[in-house]
Design a protein around this motif. Structure first.
Motif, PDB file in Angstrom:
ATOM      1  N   GLN A  66       7.120   1.073 -19.737  1.00  0.00           N
ATOM      2  CA  GLN A  66       5.702   1.640 -20.297  1.00  0.00           C
ATOM      3  C   GLN A  66       5.070   2.225 -18.834  1.00  0.00           C
ATOM      4  N   TRP A  67       4.571   3.214 -18.743  1.00  0.00           N
ATOM      5  CA  TRP A  67       3.825   3.589 -17.387  1.00  0.00           C
ATOM      6  C   TRP A  67       2.347   3.656 -17.546  1.00  0.00           C
ATOM      7  N   SER A  68       1.904   2.721 -16.673  1.00  0.00           N
ATOM      8  CA  SER A  68       0.336   2.467 -16.817  1.00  0.00           C
ATOM      9  C   SER A  68      -0.416   3.125 -15.578  1.00  0.00           C
ATOM     10  N   ASP A  69      -1.405   3.420 -15.829  1.00  0.00           N
ATOM     11  CA  ASP A  69      -2.546   3.981 -14.621  1.00  0.00           C
ATOM     12  C   ASP A  69      -2.781   3.080 -13.792  1.00  0.00           C
ATOM     13  N   VAL A  70      -2.840   3.183 -12.560  1.00  0.00           N
ATOM     14  CA  VAL A  70      -3.234   2.201 -11.589  1.00  0.00           C
ATOM     15  C   VAL A  70      -4.706   2.788 -11.077  1.00  0.00           C
ATOM     16  N   GLY A  71      -4.940   3.997 -10.966  1.00  0.00           N
ATOM     17  CA  GLY A  71      -6.271   4.524 -10.660  1.00  0.00           C
ATOM     18  C   GLY A  71      -5.956   5.898  -9.828  1.00  0.00           C
ATOM     19  N   GLU A  72      -7.131   6.586  -9.410  1.00  0.00           N
ATOM     20  CA  GLU A  72      -7.147   7.755  -8.849  1.00  0.00           C
ATOM     21  C   GLU A  72      -7.822   7.389  -7.400  1.00  0.00           C
ATOM     22  N   THR A  73      -7.562   8.384  -6.499  1.00  0.00           N
ATOM     23  CA  THR A  73      -8.383   8.401  -5.173  1.00  0.00           C
ATOM     24  C   THR A  73      -8.390   9.753  -4.614  1.00  0.00           C
ATOM     25  N   LYS A  74      -9.156  10.205  -3.863  1.00  0.00           N
ATOM     26  CA  LYS A  74      -9.332  11.605  -3.171  1.00  0.00           C
ATOM     27  C   LYS A  74      -8.784  11.438  -1.746  1.00  0.00           C
ATOM     28  N   THR A  75      -8.512  12.451  -1.299  1.00  0.00           N
ATOM     29  CA  THR A  75      -8.279  12.812  -0.147  1.00  0.00           C
ATOM     30  C   THR A  75      -9.421  12.946   1.037  1.00  0.00           C
ATOM     31  N   ASN A  76      -9.196  12.520   2.093  1.00  0.00           N
ATOM     32  CA  ASN A  76     -10.433  12.635   3.011  1.00  0.00           C
ATOM     33  C   ASN A  76     -10.600  14.004   3.731  1.00  0.00           C
ATOM     34  N   ALA A  94       0.799  -1.233   0.059  1.00  0.00           N
ATOM     35  CA  ALA A  94       0.000  -0.040   0.135  1.00  0.00           C
ATOM     36  C   ALA A  94       0.712   1.333  -0.012  1.00  0.00           C
ATOM     37  N   ILE A  95       0.506   2.345  -0.373  1.00  0.00           N
ATOM     38  CA  ILE A  95       0.998   3.747  -0.277  1.00  0.00           C
ATOM     39  C   ILE A  95      -0.181   4.561   0.272  1.00  0.00           C
ATOM     40  N   ARG A  96       0.418   5.170   1.148  1.00  0.00           N
ATOM     41  CA  ARG A  96      -0.319   6.120   1.843  1.00  0.00           C
ATOM     42  C   ARG A  96       0.086   7.668   1.899  1.00  0.00           C
ATOM     43  N   GLY A  97      -0.537   8.486   2.304  1.00  0.00           N
ATOM     44  CA  GLY A  97       0.138   9.990   2.493  1.00  0.00           C
ATOM     45  C   GLY A  97      -0.757  10.919   3.020  1.00  0.00           C
ATOM     46  N   HIS A  98      -0.355  12.094   3.340  1.00  0.00           N
ATOM     47  CA  HIS A  98      -0.853  13.269   3.993  1.00  0.00           C
ATOM     48  C   HIS A  98      -0.883  14.369   2.848  1.00  0.00           C
ATOM     49  N   ILE A  99      -1.665  15.248   2.707  1.00  0.00           N
ATOM     50  CA  ILE A  99      -1.570  16.450   1.748  1.00  0.00           C
ATOM     51  C   ILE A  99      -1.652  17.530   2.580  1.00  0.00           C
ATOM     52  N   GLU A 100      -0.956  18.565   2.439  1.00  0.00           N
ATOM     53  CA  GLU A 100      -1.071  19.972   3.159  1.00  0.00           C
ATOM     54  C   GLU A 100      -1.065  21.002   2.238  1.00  0.00           C
ATOM     55  N   GLU A 138       4.130  -0.998   3.475  1.00  0.00           N
ATOM     56  CA  GLU A 138       3.152   0.459   3.243  1.00  0.00           C
ATOM     57  C   GLU A 138       4.099   1.497   3.385  1.00  0.00           C
ATOM     58  N   THR A 139       3.894   2.237   2.249  1.00  0.00           N
ATOM     59  CA  THR A 139       5.038   3.224   2.153  1.00  0.00           C
ATOM     60  C   THR A 139       4.318   4.711   2.148  1.00  0.00           C
ATOM     61  N   GLN A 140       4.832   5.613   2.865  1.00  0.00           N
ATOM     62  CA  GLN A 140       4.439   6.933   3.256  1.00  0.00           C
ATOM     63  C   GLN A 140       4.604   7.829   1.998  1.00  0.00           C
ATOM     64  N   ALA A 141       3.855   8.699   1.563  1.00  0.00           N
ATOM     65  CA  ALA A 141       4.354   9.714   0.390  1.00  0.00           C
ATOM     66  C   ALA A 141       3.583  10.938   0.695  1.00  0.00           C
ATOM     67  N   ASN A 142       3.805  11.876   1.400  1.00  0.00           N
ATOM     68  CA  ASN A 142       3.278  13.134   1.742  1.00  0.00           C
ATOM     69  C   ASN A 142       3.816  14.032   0.641  1.00  0.00           C
TER      70      ASN A 142
END
Length: 325
Positions: free
Chosen positions: A111-121, A80-86, A187-191
């Motif tokens: 080649q780079w392929s799209d995995v998907g999109e998500t929204k921040t809570n 998993a990849i999770r993160g926080h946006i400021e 599980e990696t953090q990517a802020n």
């Protein structure tokens, strides 16, 4: 426990015991496709990456023979990849769109392929789960200030404040981004931190040819929609929306400071299979946004010219042909 099933036989399904063992009896000899499912786990040799991340399913082809020994299926924990946006404004980074792409090697090429999109809570957090080990890159999509929704092309001709596309970590384009190396079960953090900037109006007039004459509705009959794309000066695609107005033949967008390449492609008239390329019209223009609106750009378009192929017979063959009777 994992669920083991056999393709084409709804009654052939088993749950593994506490040690991960399973058994099928009275199977016909020959090839069978075994499906292995366990929530939160993927498998080595999965046929389809999209299926793997969606349902944790893996399939293996097995040749069943009489008195065969044990077979083993290897499952690895999903990553998993999770993160926080400021936001630089201090507002909550709610509903910011984050896009994830994955590096693949196809026929020896990257080649780079799209995995998907998500929204921040509402707290500005996001998470991509069910990933397999590999190399990833992620970035935000452009968002308006306060509303934090996608920057709409309808707001063109007037500057708007927003948060530009930002790659992990803190890069404005893909070339300068940091790739994420994800291991199995990790599980990696990517802020990310987004800075509020002005998105300046950009207007490009589309011309029929290099002579500078704007196309008119009578001269240009379209059989389909024009496709407008934006990329950075290295050719990497960007997700800023651009609107094409057929009546005024103008492309409009709101863009932050930076260097861009704008492309348009579409059909003229009614194409036929025998002469398809002559009906395709394309245009491209490079420009920079530097703290103000850009409204005097003119883009020439032209048809695709098929390459000319010249075939020449070697002189030695010509001499041999000349001696033949």
């Amino acid at each position: 426990r994992a669920l083991i099933s056999i393709e084409g036989d709804a009654s052939a399904a088993r749950l593994t015991d506490g040690e991960g063992r399973f058994e099928f009896s009275s199977l016909a000899t020959g090839p069978h496709v075994f499906s292995v499912k366990k929530p939160g786990f993927g498998g080595e040799g999965a046929k389809d990456f999209a299926a793997l991340i969606n349902n944790g399913d893996m399939e293996r082809n097995v040749i069943v023979a009489s008195e065969m020994g044990e077979i083993s299926f290897m499952l690895t924990p999903d990553s998993a990849i999770r993160g926080h946006i400021e936001l630089s404004t201090g507002d909550p980074a709610d509903n910011i769109m984050v896009q994830l792409i994955r590096k693949n090697i196809v026929n020896g090429r990257v080649q780079w392929s799209d995995v998907g999109e998500t929204k921040t809570n509402s707290s500005g957090n996001y998470r991509f789960a069910g990933l397999s080990a590999g190399t990833y890159s992620l970035h935000t999509l452009p968002a308006k200030d306060a509303e934090t929704v996608s920057v709409a092309a309808s707001s063109v001709h007037n500057p708007v404040n927003g948060f530009p596309v930002t790659y992990f970590s803190e890069a404005r384009d893909f070339s300068n981004s940091t790739q994420i190396q994800l291991k199995g079960g990790e599980e990696t953090q990517a802020n990310l931190s987004l800075t509020l900037e002005t998105f300046h109006p950009v207007v490009v007039k589309v011309l029929r040819s290099a002579d500078g004459d704007a196309e008119t509705g009578a001269q240009h009959r379209n059989s389909g929609e024009e496709i407008v794309t934006l990329s950075d000066d290295n050719g990497n695609p960007l997700t800023y929306p651009a609107d094409y107005n057929k009546s005024s033949r103008e492309i409009s967008a709101n863009l932050p400071d930076g260097n861009y390449i704008l492309n348009i492609a579409g059909f003229e008239g009614l194409p036929n299979v025998q002469d398809l390329t002559s009906h395709i019209r394309m245009g491209s223009i490079s420009f920079a946004v530097e703290g103000h609106a850009v409204e005097n750009l003119r883009m020439a378009t032209g048809s695709i010219q098929p390459p000319t192929v010249h075939v020449r017979q070697p002189d030695s063959l010509l001499r041999q042909s000349g001696r033949s009777r």
